[in-house]
Design a protein around this motif. Structure first.
Motif, PDB file in Angstrom:
ATOM      1  N   GLY A  84      12.971  95.482  44.789  1.00  0.00           N
ATOM      2  CA  GLY A  84      12.730  96.264  43.584  1.00  0.00           C
ATOM      3  C   GLY A  84      13.960  97.052  43.169  1.00  0.00           C
ATOM      4  O   GLY A  84      14.274  97.149  41.978  1.00  0.00           O
ATOM      5  N   THR A  85      14.668  97.613  44.150  1.00  0.00           N
ATOM      6  CA  THR A  85      15.894  98.357  43.851  1.00  0.00           C
ATOM      7  C   THR A  85      16.941  97.442  43.222  1.00  0.00           C
ATOM      8  O   THR A  85      17.589  97.806  42.239  1.00  0.00           O
ATOM      9  CB  THR A  85      16.466  98.986  45.136  1.00  0.00           C
ATOM     10  N   ARG A  86      17.077  96.274  43.782  1.00  0.00           N
ATOM     11  CA  ARG A  86      18.028  95.294  43.234  1.00  0.00           C
ATOM     12  C   ARG A  86      17.693  94.952  41.788  1.00  0.00           C
ATOM     13  O   ARG A  86      18.573  94.879  40.924  1.00  0.00           O
ATOM     14  CB  ARG A  86      17.988  94.034  44.102  1.00  0.00           C
ATOM     15  N   THR A  87      16.411  94.755  41.515  1.00  0.00           N
ATOM     16  CA  THR A  87      15.988  94.416  40.159  1.00  0.00           C
ATOM     17  C   THR A  87      16.255  95.563  39.190  1.00  0.00           C
ATOM     18  O   THR A  87      16.734  95.348  38.062  1.00  0.00           O
ATOM     19  CB  THR A  87      14.485  94.060  40.148  1.00  0.00           C
ATOM     20  N   LEU A  88      15.971  96.791  39.601  1.00  0.00           N
ATOM     21  CA  LEU A  88      16.211  97.950  38.739  1.00  0.00           C
ATOM     22  C   LEU A  88      17.702  98.140  38.465  1.00  0.00           C
ATOM     23  O   LEU A  88      18.090  98.517  37.356  1.00  0.00           O
ATOM     24  CB  LEU A  88      15.628  99.211  39.385  1.00  0.00           C
ATOM     25  N   VAL A  89      18.538  97.873  39.459  1.00  0.00           N
ATOM     26  CA  VAL A  89      19.984  97.960  39.251  1.00  0.00           C
ATOM     27  C   VAL A  89      20.420  96.950  38.191  1.00  0.00           C
ATOM     28  O   VAL A  89      21.210  97.268  37.282  1.00  0.00           O
ATOM     29  CB  VAL A  89      20.735  97.712  40.577  1.00  0.00           C
ATOM     30  N   TRP A  90      19.919  95.732  38.305  1.00  0.00           N
ATOM     31  CA  TRP A  90      20.254  94.711  37.306  1.00  0.00           C
ATOM     32  C   TRP A  90      19.802  95.140  35.905  1.00  0.00           C
ATOM     33  O   TRP A  90      20.531  94.954  34.918  1.00  0.00           O
ATOM     34  CB  TRP A  90      19.604  93.383  37.676  1.00  0.00           C
ATOM     35  N   LEU A  91      18.612  95.697  35.816  1.00  0.00           N
ATOM     36  CA  LEU A  91      18.107  96.150  34.520  1.00  0.00           C
ATOM     37  C   LEU A  91      18.980  97.257  33.945  1.00  0.00           C
ATOM     38  O   LEU A  91      19.295  97.261  32.743  1.00  0.00           O
ATOM     39  CB  LEU A  91      16.667  96.645  34.660  1.00  0.00           C
ATOM     40  N   ALA A  92      19.355  98.208  34.781  1.00  0.00           N
ATOM     41  CA  ALA A  92      20.147  99.347  34.324  1.00  0.00           C
ATOM     42  C   ALA A  92      21.528  98.927  33.842  1.00  0.00           C
ATOM     43  O   ALA A  92      22.098  99.546  32.933  1.00  0.00           O
ATOM     44  CB  ALA A  92      20.279 100.372  35.450  1.00  0.00           C
ATOM     45  N   ILE A  93      22.074  97.869  34.418  1.00  0.00           N
ATOM     46  CA  ILE A  93      23.431  97.433  34.068  1.00  0.00           C
ATOM     47  C   ILE A  93      23.436  96.360  32.988  1.00  0.00           C
ATOM     48  O   ILE A  93      24.172  96.437  32.001  1.00  0.00           O
ATOM     49  CB  ILE A  93      24.165  96.917  35.323  1.00  0.00           C
ATOM     50  N   VAL A  94      22.596  95.338  33.174  1.00  0.00           N
ATOM     51  CA  VAL A  94      22.660  94.154  32.319  1.00  0.00           C
ATOM     52  C   VAL A  94      22.111  94.411  30.921  1.00  0.00           C
ATOM     53  O   VAL A  94      22.687  93.950  29.925  1.00  0.00           O
ATOM     54  CB  VAL A  94      21.904  92.984  32.979  1.00  0.00           C
ATOM     55  N   LEU A  95      21.002  95.146  30.801  1.00  0.00           N
ATOM     56  CA  LEU A  95      20.378  95.328  29.493  1.00  0.00           C
ATOM     57  C   LEU A  95      21.307  95.981  28.464  1.00  0.00           C
ATOM     58  O   LEU A  95      21.431  95.471  27.339  1.00  0.00           O
ATOM     59  CB  LEU A  95      19.085  96.129  29.635  1.00  0.00           C
ATOM     60  N   PRO A  96      21.957  97.106  28.784  1.00  0.00           N
ATOM     61  CA  PRO A  96      22.853  97.683  27.771  1.00  0.00           C
ATOM     62  C   PRO A  96      24.053  96.798  27.456  1.00  0.00           C
ATOM     63  O   PRO A  96      24.470  96.713  26.298  1.00  0.00           O
ATOM     64  CB  PRO A  96      23.288  99.011  28.395  1.00  0.00           C
ATOM     65  N   LEU A  97      24.585  96.116  28.455  1.00  0.00           N
ATOM     66  CA  LEU A  97      25.704  95.204  28.204  1.00  0.00           C
ATOM     67  C   LEU A  97      25.277  94.051  27.303  1.00  0.00           C
ATOM     68  O   LEU A  97      25.998  93.670  26.376  1.00  0.00           O
ATOM     69  CB  LEU A  97      26.240  94.658  29.530  1.00  0.00           C
ATOM     70  N   MET A  98      24.116  93.511  27.571  1.00  0.00           N
ATOM     71  CA  MET A  98      23.596  92.415  26.756  1.00  0.00           C
ATOM     72  C   MET A  98      23.366  92.857  25.317  1.00  0.00           C
ATOM     73  O   MET A  98      23.730  92.152  24.365  1.00  0.00           O
ATOM     74  CB  MET A  98      22.284  91.912  27.367  1.00  0.00           C
ATOM     75  N   HIS A  99      22.814  94.061  25.161  1.00  0.00           N
ATOM     76  CA  HIS A  99      22.531  94.552  23.811  1.00  0.00           C
ATOM     77  C   HIS A  99      23.825  94.832  23.039  1.00  0.00           C
ATOM     78  O   HIS A  99      23.943  94.457  21.858  1.00  0.00           O
ATOM     79  CB  HIS A  99      21.696  95.830  23.890  1.00  0.00           C
ATOM     80  N   MET A 100      24.790  95.466  23.693  1.00  0.00           N
ATOM     81  CA  MET A 100      26.056  95.759  23.008  1.00  0.00           C
ATOM     82  C   MET A 100      26.786  94.473  22.603  1.00  0.00           C
ATOM     83  O   MET A 100      27.338  94.377  21.501  1.00  0.00           O
ATOM     84  CB  MET A 100      26.946  96.623  23.897  1.00  0.00           C
ATOM     85  N   THR A 101      26.767  93.480  23.490  1.00  0.00           N
ATOM     86  CA  THR A 101      27.415  92.206  23.179  1.00  0.00           C
ATOM     87  C   THR A 101      26.732  91.525  22.009  1.00  0.00           C
ATOM     88  O   THR A 101      27.382  90.999  21.095  1.00  0.00           O
ATOM     89  CB  THR A 101      27.384  91.284  24.415  1.00  0.00           C
ATOM     90  N   TRP A 102      25.412  91.540  22.027  1.00  0.00           N
ATOM     91  CA  TRP A 102      24.665  90.923  20.932  1.00  0.00           C
ATOM     92  C   TRP A 102      24.928  91.640  19.608  1.00  0.00           C
ATOM     93  O   TRP A 102      25.155  90.998  18.578  1.00  0.00           O
ATOM     94  CB  TRP A 102      23.172  90.958  21.252  1.00  0.00           C
ATOM     95  N   GLU A 103      24.889  92.967  19.611  1.00  0.00           N
ATOM     96  CA  GLU A 103      25.096  93.723  18.386  1.00  0.00           C
ATOM     97  C   GLU A 103      26.498  93.489  17.813  1.00  0.00           C
ATOM     98  O   GLU A 103      26.672  93.359  16.600  1.00  0.00           O
ATOM     99  CB  GLU A 103      24.880  95.216  18.644  1.00  0.00           C
ATOM    100  N   TYR A 104      27.492  93.436  18.683  1.00  0.00           N
ATOM    101  CA  TYR A 104      28.853  93.185  18.220  1.00  0.00           C
ATOM    102  C   TYR A 104      28.946  91.794  17.587  1.00  0.00           C
ATOM    103  O   TYR A 104      29.526  91.626  16.505  1.00  0.00           O
ATOM    104  CB  TYR A 104      29.837  93.286  19.391  1.00  0.00           C
ATOM    105  N   GLY A 105      28.364  90.817  18.243  1.00  0.00           N
ATOM    106  CA  GLY A 105      28.382  89.464  17.693  1.00  0.00           C
ATOM    107  C   GLY A 105      27.605  89.362  16.400  1.00  0.00           C
ATOM    108  O   GLY A 105      28.016  88.671  15.461  1.00  0.00           O
ATOM    109  N   ARG A 106      26.481  90.054  16.319  1.00  0.00           N
ATOM    110  CA  ARG A 106      25.673  90.014  15.099  1.00  0.00           C
ATOM    111  C   ARG A 106      26.429  90.600  13.912  1.00  0.00           C
ATOM    112  O   ARG A 106      26.436  90.017  12.819  1.00  0.00           O
ATOM    113  CB  ARG A 106      24.371  90.791  15.317  1.00  0.00           C
ATOM    114  N   MET A 107      27.064  91.747  14.108  1.00  0.00           N
ATOM    115  CA  MET A 107      27.819  92.360  13.021  1.00  0.00           C
ATOM    116  C   MET A 107      29.010  91.491  12.618  1.00  0.00           C
ATOM    117  O   MET A 107      29.397  91.447  11.449  1.00  0.00           O
ATOM    118  CB  MET A 107      28.294  93.747  13.448  1.00  0.00           C
TER     119      MET A 107
END
Length: 230
Positions: A84-107
């Protein structure tokens, strides 16, 4: 007495039975089983020094170590917390990076969601804004859960802690999934042509969904590891 002899018989059956009951990271399961085997081997050697024969010594070591079901339950709680800790770490790191990358590409390749030629309805802007916030909120919740988990680790039962962590991870992924599905359906309703993206954004969308599915599987696996704990 050789290690090959010491590992056979009662100890070998006990460790095999223990391993069959555990779910989690293969490496962590292997480490726990190695730890258990080493402890049983040391205890067996101590009983051999006291004059017991090999089978009796191993049997005594196993009895002192504890019933396999009870030990498996304790080990599984540890594995569930770690997963569970491993999964939460991935969520905390990957989600904002994924969103920022997507938003930059979208714009860069698509432009603002509001740019439909005509002003989209207010409900669409609400859905778009909510989707933009979802990844950040889910990531923040995962981070808070990690911090609280550290703080409460000594106060909460390990089994309860594992279930809470898994539940938070699954809820976070579910929120992100719901946000992405909502914006796709809303965009299709307002202007379906917007779903026909450029090749770079199509690839980015595919990667985004792969990441979401992967995070979902991790969260589901975390819950599975936690809920088999009695």
């Amino acid at each position: 007495m050789g290690a090959d002899v010491m590992d056979a018989g009662v100890i070998d059956r006990y460790v095999s039975d223990l391993g069959a009951r555990l779910q989690g990271s293969k490496k962590q399961v292997r480490d726990l089983l190695t730890e258990a085997r080493d402890s049983l081997t040391d205890a067996t050697e101590a009983h051999l020094d006291r004059g017991l024969d090999e089978t009796e010594a191993q049997q005594r070591a196993v009895e002192e170590f504890g019933p396999v079901r009870e030990i498996a339950n304790e080990y599984q709680a540890e594995l569930a917390v770690a997963y569970g800790t491993r999964t939460l770490v991935w969520l905390a790191i990957v989600l904002p990076l994924m969103h920022m990358t997507w938003e930059y590409g979208r714009m860069l390749f698509i432009g603002p969601w509001q740019d439909f030629g005509t002003m989209p309805p207010p409900w669409y802007l609400f859905v778009a804004k909510a989707n933009d916030l979802t990844s950040g909120i889910a990531s923040g919740v995962a981070l808070v859960a990690l911090i609280l988990g550290r703080v409460l680790a000594r106060r909460l039962d390990t089994k309860l802690l594992a279930k809470i962590g898994a539940g938070v991870a699954l809820a976070a992924v579910g929120a992100v999934l719901l946000g992405n599905v909502s914006i796709i359906l809303a965009t299709a309703h307002v202007d379906a042509s917007r779903l026909l993206q450029s090749l770079p954004m199509s690839i980015a969308s595919l990667i985004t969904w792969i990441v979401i599915v992967r995070l979902g599987l991790l969260a589901r696996r975390s819950l599975s590891c936690a809920t088999i704990v009695a």
